[in-house]
Each structure stands twice: as C-alpha cells, then as structure tokens.
Scaffold this motif. Structure first.
Motif, mmCIF file in Angstrom:
data_model
loop_
_atom_site.group_PDB
_atom_site.id
_atom_site.type_symbol
_atom_site.label_atom_id
_atom_site.label_comp_id
_atom_site.label_asym_id
_atom_site.label_seq_id
_atom_site.Cartn_x
_atom_site.Cartn_y
_atom_site.Cartn_z
ATOM 1 N N LYS A 121 -8.563 -1.957 13.121
ATOM 2 C CA LYS A 121 -10.182 -2.123 13.567
ATOM 3 C C LYS A 121 -10.721 -2.861 12.574
ATOM 4 N N PHE B 260 -2.702 5.730 0.225
ATOM 5 C CA PHE B 260 -4.241 5.823 0.583
ATOM 6 C C PHE B 260 -4.863 7.122 1.133
ATOM 7 N N PHE B 261 -6.001 7.397 0.418
ATOM 8 C CA PHE B 261 -6.546 8.808 0.803
ATOM 9 C C PHE B 261 -7.940 8.859 0.776
ATOM 10 N N ILE B 262 -8.711 9.348 1.574
ATOM 11 C CA ILE B 262 -10.167 9.696 1.621
ATOM 12 C C ILE B 262 -10.202 11.045 1.762
ATOM 13 N N LEU C 155 -14.762 13.282 4.318
ATOM 14 C CA LEU C 155 -15.568 12.053 4.200
ATOM 15 C C LEU C 155 -14.996 10.888 5.003
ATOM 16 N N GLN C 156 -13.882 11.183 5.549
ATOM 17 C CA GLN C 156 -13.075 10.131 6.521
ATOM 18 C C GLN C 156 -13.950 9.685 7.566
ATOM 19 N N LYS D 97 -3.553 7.118 11.439
ATOM 20 C CA LYS D 97 -4.811 6.612 11.016
ATOM 21 C C LYS D 97 -5.110 5.593 10.265
ATOM 22 N N LEU D 98 -3.938 5.076 9.313
ATOM 23 C CA LEU D 98 -3.807 3.689 8.561
ATOM 24 C C LEU D 98 -3.722 2.718 9.470
ATOM 25 N N ASP E 174 3.580 1.113 3.266
ATOM 26 C CA ASP E 174 4.693 2.121 2.992
ATOM 27 C C ASP E 174 4.481 3.129 4.249
ATOM 28 N N ARG E 175 5.316 3.380 5.133
ATOM 29 C CA ARG E 175 5.381 4.371 6.206
ATOM 30 C C ARG E 175 3.775 4.803 6.420
ATOM 31 N N PRO E 176 3.104 3.726 7.131
ATOM 32 C CA PRO E 176 1.506 3.810 7.340
ATOM 33 C C PRO E 176 1.514 5.089 8.693
ATOM 34 N N SER E 177 0.473 5.827 8.132
ATOM 35 C CA SER E 177 0.090 6.809 9.065
ATOM 36 C C SER E 177 -0.647 6.255 10.327
ATOM 37 N N HIS F 225 -15.682 4.855 3.928
ATOM 38 C CA HIS F 225 -15.402 4.822 2.411
ATOM 39 C C HIS F 225 -14.083 4.193 2.043
ATOM 40 N N SER G 116 -4.549 2.491 12.609
ATOM 41 C CA SER G 116 -5.724 2.454 13.353
ATOM 42 C C SER G 116 -6.898 1.707 12.509
ATOM 43 N N VAL H 143 0.881 -1.152 -0.020
ATOM 44 C CA VAL H 143 -0.009 0.019 0.107
ATOM 45 C C VAL H 143 0.915 1.256 -0.034
ATOM 46 N N LEU H 144 0.921 1.930 -1.061
ATOM 47 C CA LEU H 144 1.821 3.194 -1.231
ATOM 48 C C LEU H 144 1.274 4.406 -0.780
HETATM 49 N N1 ACO Z 1 -7.741 9.122 13.671
HETATM 50 C C1 ACO Z 1 -7.625 7.860 13.922
HETATM 51 N N2 ACO Z 1 -8.031 6.870 13.318
HETATM 52 C C2 ACO Z 1 -8.691 7.160 12.079
HETATM 53 C C3 ACO Z 1 -8.985 8.503 11.630
HETATM 54 C C4 ACO Z 1 -8.568 9.623 12.478
HETATM 55 N N3 ACO Z 1 -8.614 10.860 12.249
HETATM 56 N N4 ACO Z 1 -9.914 8.437 10.464
HETATM 57 C C5 ACO Z 1 -9.843 7.096 10.343
HETATM 58 N N5 ACO Z 1 -9.279 6.257 11.186
HETATM 59 C C6 ACO Z 1 -9.365 4.683 11.369
HETATM 60 C C7 ACO Z 1 -9.890 4.420 12.545
HETATM 61 O O1 ACO Z 1 -9.674 3.285 12.889
HETATM 62 C C8 ACO Z 1 -11.502 4.499 12.092
HETATM 63 O O2 ACO Z 1 -12.329 3.954 12.901
HETATM 64 P P1 ACO Z 1 -13.113 4.633 14.243
HETATM 65 O O3 ACO Z 1 -13.760 5.851 13.510
HETATM 66 O O4 ACO Z 1 -14.176 3.657 14.882
HETATM 67 O O5 ACO Z 1 -11.888 5.311 15.142
HETATM 68 C C9 ACO Z 1 -11.412 3.975 10.832
HETATM 69 O O6 ACO Z 1 -10.112 4.233 10.340
HETATM 70 C C10 ACO Z 1 -12.524 4.288 9.912
HETATM 71 O O7 ACO Z 1 -12.709 3.568 8.852
HETATM 72 P P2 ACO Z 1 -13.215 4.161 7.476
HETATM 73 O O8 ACO Z 1 -14.300 4.949 7.775
HETATM 74 O O9 ACO Z 1 -13.457 2.919 6.640
HETATM 75 O O10 ACO Z 1 -12.015 4.816 7.186
HETATM 76 P P3 ACO Z 1 -11.591 5.979 6.272
HETATM 77 O O11 ACO Z 1 -12.825 6.404 5.082
HETATM 78 O O12 ACO Z 1 -11.472 7.251 7.367
HETATM 79 O O13 ACO Z 1 -10.208 5.825 5.496
HETATM 80 C C11 ACO Z 1 -7.986 6.594 5.690
HETATM 81 C C12 ACO Z 1 -9.136 5.416 6.217
HETATM 82 C C13 ACO Z 1 -7.616 6.075 4.119
HETATM 83 C C14 ACO Z 1 -6.728 6.234 6.679
HETATM 84 C C15 ACO Z 1 -8.304 7.893 5.964
HETATM 85 O O14 ACO Z 1 -8.659 8.095 7.190
HETATM 86 C C16 ACO Z 1 -7.381 8.828 5.322
HETATM 87 O O15 ACO Z 1 -7.518 9.437 4.187
HETATM 88 N N6 ACO Z 1 -6.625 9.555 6.336
HETATM 89 C C17 ACO Z 1 -5.559 10.612 5.837
HETATM 90 C C18 ACO Z 1 -4.476 10.174 5.060
HETATM 91 C C19 ACO Z 1 -3.847 8.876 5.477
HETATM 92 O O16 ACO Z 1 -3.476 8.938 6.963
HETATM 93 N N7 ACO Z 1 -3.571 7.907 4.607
HETATM 94 C C20 ACO Z 1 -2.923 6.574 4.956
HETATM 95 C C21 ACO Z 1 -1.346 7.322 4.527
HETATM 96 S S1 ACO Z 1 -0.108 6.073 4.828
HETATM 97 C C22 ACO Z 1 -0.208 5.105 3.216
HETATM 98 O O17 ACO Z 1 -0.895 5.644 2.515
HETATM 99 C C23 ACO Z 1 0.689 3.973 3.022
#
Ligand code: ACO
Length: 184
Positions: free
Chosen positions: A156, A113-115, A119-120, A149-150, A144-147, A124, A152, A110-111
C-alpha cells in the motif's frame, strides 16, 4: 493489546532509537534503567504475545551483542504509552535473486515491526517506518518472514509487491524494475 505503563520518564521524545550502546537520543540509559527485568519483559514480552510468538523479540543482552536498532514510538500524551516499535539491523545474507542465483548481500533488515493492536490501521505504522527510513529506500531492505499485514502495508505505502522467496530467513522484496540497483 496496550502497553499499560508510562515511559515518559525514560523517553522524552515521540520517537526514540535504541542501539547496542543503549543510548536513546542524547540521554544515556544504562541497561539496568531501560532493560531492568520489568522493562525488558514489558517492552519485549508484550509484543510476542500479540504476535503469537513464543520468545521475546529482543533483550538487553541481544541489543548489546548485535548491531540492531530499536525504534520506539510513544503517544504524544501524558499517558506515555508505547504506540509501537520497529527493530532493524544489517545482516550478511546469501539471497536468491529473481533468477534463482545466489548473491551475497548485507541489507538493512526489518526484523520486528509492531503497532499496538487497537492503534493499527491509523497510520502509526507508516509514521514510524517513515521515521526509520530517513535515508533508506524500502526496496533496498530485506524483510524477515514478513506477515500478511506487513506485506499489505508495504504494497500500500511503498508499492512493493514483488517478493523473491528465500530458502530461509528472509523474503527479499524487490521491485522488478529496480532489481539491478538493489543487489550489491
Ligand atoms: N490486515 C491486512 N492489512 C493490514 C492490517 C490487517 N489487519 N493492518 C494493517 N495492514 C496494512 C494494510 O495495507 C493497511 O492499509 P488498509 O487499512 O488501507 O488496508 C495498512 O497496513 C495501514 O497502514 P498503517 O496504519 O500505517 O499501518 P499500521 O499502523 O497498522 O502498522 C503493522 C502496520 C506494523 C504491520 C501493524 O499492522 C502490526 O503491528 N501488525 C501486527 C504485527 C505484524 O504483522 N508485524 C509485522 C511482522 S513481520 C516483521 O516484523 C518482519
């Protein structure tokens, strides 16, 4: 951050997969059409801003030279707005296993990932990740360097809580019980 443009004329389906051929579904989209300067900047450059990155996450040139796949998800409405994207690709990596030994592997990574920010946490991300997985197990992939949020998100939805920190590039998330079946 929202994507303030309509992509309905480019992508008819809710999910589209772009690869190095720049073919989305059955519709051929030449680089100029999809990744004309405006689009390249819009699709790719909006996201780094939101993720506080300094460079675009991808480009037409990168997509054509690397074996990456970009999954695009748009809303189901006439607005045709991008909900998010997920970029994955196979990479040959030297990884550390939980015992600290080097192993060579070529996992699907996973390189990016962004919502879209507003809408997060509406499910989605899970929908898009689930669409990408199809025949792949999340525990068999590298991240790759998971954030935070990823991490979590993976904990989950897929109970992936054990990560093996790497020297560089990826954290290879493994579930301890399945460890042997995940390193090949
Ligand atoms: N803080 C902590 N955990 C979070 C957050 C947040 N702000 N947002 C989402 N999550 C995690 C939690 O586990 C959450 O469950 P909860 O609400 O019960 O705590 C769960 O994701 C929600 O699941 P979805 O609604 O299906 O996820 P979402 O649509 O938000 O997509 C994603 C997840 C892609 C990580 C999104 O939050 C996002 O774009 N975040 C910002 C960018 C990012 O961090 N991308 C990953 C970079 S690392 C990489 O790409 C390899």
């Amino acid at each position: 951050m929202e994507f303030p443009f309509n992509i309905n004329h480019l992508f008819s389906e809710r999910f589209s997969i772009l690869d190095k051929t720049l073919v989305a579904g059955r519709i051929f989209l030449c680089p100029k059409t999809i990744f004309q300067p405006g689009y390249e900047q819009r699709i790719c450059a909006l996201c780094p801003q939101a993720q506080k990155l300094t460079t675009p996450v991808t480009s037409a040139t990168k997509m054509q030279s690397q074996h990456h796949q970009l999954y695009l998800m748009k809303d189901g409405e006439s607005r045709g707005a991008i909900v998010g994207f997920l970029k994955v690709g196979y990479k040959k990596l030297f990884l550390l296993d939980p015992q600290g030994l080097h192993v060579e592997a070529e996992p699907l990574c996973v390189l990016d990932f962004f919502i879209t920010e507003n809408l997060q946490r509406h499910g989605h991300g899970l929908e898009l990740f689930h669409f990408m997985l199809q025949k792949m197990e999340p525990a068999l992939m590298a991240y790759d360097r998971p954030s935070p949020k990823l991490l979590s998100f993976l904990a989950k939805h897929y109970r992936l809580t054990q990560s093996v920190p790497q020297v560089r590039f990826v954290d290879f998330l493994v579930s301890v019980d399945d460890h042997d079946s995940q390193i090949h």
